[in-house]
Motif scaffolding. Structure first.
Motif, PDB file in Angstrom:
ATOM      1  N   THR A 248       0.838  -1.207   0.000  1.00  0.00           N
ATOM      2  CA  THR A 248       0.000   0.000   0.000  1.00  0.00           C
ATOM      3  C   THR A 248       0.867   1.248   0.000  1.00  0.00           C
ATOM      4  N   ASP A 251       2.016   2.308  -3.302  1.00  0.00           N
ATOM      5  CA  ASP A 251       0.947   2.704  -4.238  1.00  0.00           C
ATOM      6  C   ASP A 251       0.434   1.558  -5.108  1.00  0.00           C
ATOM      7  N   GLN A 253      -2.423  -1.297  -5.896  1.00  0.00           N
ATOM      8  CA  GLN A 253      -3.831  -1.568  -5.597  1.00  0.00           C
ATOM      9  C   GLN A 253      -3.903  -2.938  -4.925  1.00  0.00           C
ATOM     10  N   GLU A 255      -6.065  -6.179  -3.396  1.00  0.00           N
ATOM     11  CA  GLU A 255      -7.283  -6.971  -3.317  1.00  0.00           C
ATOM     12  C   GLU A 255      -7.016  -8.149  -2.383  1.00  0.00           C
ATOM     13  N   LYS A 280       0.120  -3.080  -9.809  1.00  0.00           N
ATOM     14  CA  LYS A 280       0.572  -1.768 -10.252  1.00  0.00           C
ATOM     15  C   LYS A 280       0.483  -1.754 -11.770  1.00  0.00           C
TER      16      LYS A 280
END
Length: 283
Positions: A248, A251, A253, A255, A280
């Motif tokens: 995180t 940067d 994403q 899930e 990413k």
């Protein structure tokens, strides 16, 4: 961070993995393929931790760089690519036979790790590696501090040993195999558009798939390396707090999804394990 349902496995996988492999990605291959699909026609596939090859055989890219730090694993794949037919004496699912073959394999370990093995030694080692993988306890791939394979006999009632791997050769002919640390792939990944999928040893207790293991410092090094790659990157790992924070903060994403296994050996304490996809996109 989002929580998603466990990925479905309705899509057929073109070829099944040849090896048993802890943490194999055969069941997750359709979910992984969805990340890769927008880049399939424009990007090569790179997998720095190819392991049992469940992801690659599920995605079936036209062009791929497949790497692992385990020289015996890569030697096996290279052998399949160049030969494809089993020619060792008949395999037996017997402890005495297994122990003898494990000793034979370990006698060849230093030759394979040195990179000086003859073609005959490479062939014998590759086929012994396959036999040990199919016959040992839980299909584990574990080496001691001296680099010797030390997984005990598996005690299976029946085992299927494949003798002809020629159906895999057409796919393998399109793929390049490498052996070493993941950072050694930087040049090949950066030289052309590449989708990179990283399924490193998870942030958990057992990480000794090859001599040396994979420690937390390696997890951090991998995440920072992935963040610097110019193309899209997908990472799988255990959904531990520090892994989620690590990706995180870079940067990615995130899930999170449950997987169909238990993380406790005590029946009354079992609960679904959580894993992550960290993605990413292109810069």
């Amino acid at each position: 961070m989002t929580l998603i349902a466990e990925p479905k496995t309705t899509e057929a996988i073109a070829l099944t993995p040849l090896l048993k492999w802890a943490g194999g990605k055969r069941k997750l291959a359709p979910a992984i393929a969805k990340f890769y699909e927008p880049f399939r026609t424009t990007h090569q596939w790179a997998e720095p931790f190819v392991g049992g090859m469940g992801a690659t055989l599920g995605v079936m890219p036209a062009d791929a760089i497949l790497n692992d730090s385990n020289p015996h694993l890569i030697n096996f794949y290279e052998w399949v690519k160049g030969n494809g037919v089993w020619d060792l004496p008949r395999s037996l699912n017997e402890r005495r036979f297994y122990d003898h073959r494990r000793e034979w394999f370990n006698d060849l370990v230093d030759w394979i790790t040195s990179g000086l093995a003859s073609d005959c030694i490479k062939s014998s080692s590759a086929q012994l590696f396959y036999y040990l993988n199919r016959t040992c306890f839980n299909g584990l791939c574990r080496f001691n501090g001296d680099g010797k394979f030390n997984v005990p006999f598996g005690k299976y009632k029946t085992i299927t040993y494949q003798e002809d791997f020629t159906q895999y050769q057409e796919a393998f002919d399109r793929w390049r195999f490498r052996c070493g640390d993941f950072e050694h792939l930087t040049g090949e990944i950066c030289d052309r558009p590449t989708f990179t999928y990283c399924d490193s040893p998870y942030d958990c207790e057992f990480t000794t798939y090859s001599k040396g293991g994979f420690k937390w410092d390696d997890q951090v090094r991998l995440a920072e390396w992935c963040a610097k790659l110019p193309g899209p990157v997908l990472v799988s790992n255990a959904a531990t707090e520090r892994i989620i924070k690590l990706y995180t903060d870079l940067d990615f994403q995130i899930e999170v999804f449950p997987v169909g296994r238990s993380i406790s050996c005590k029946g009354d304490e079992r609960k679904p394990a959580l894993e992550i996809f960290a993605f990413k996109s292109m810069e």
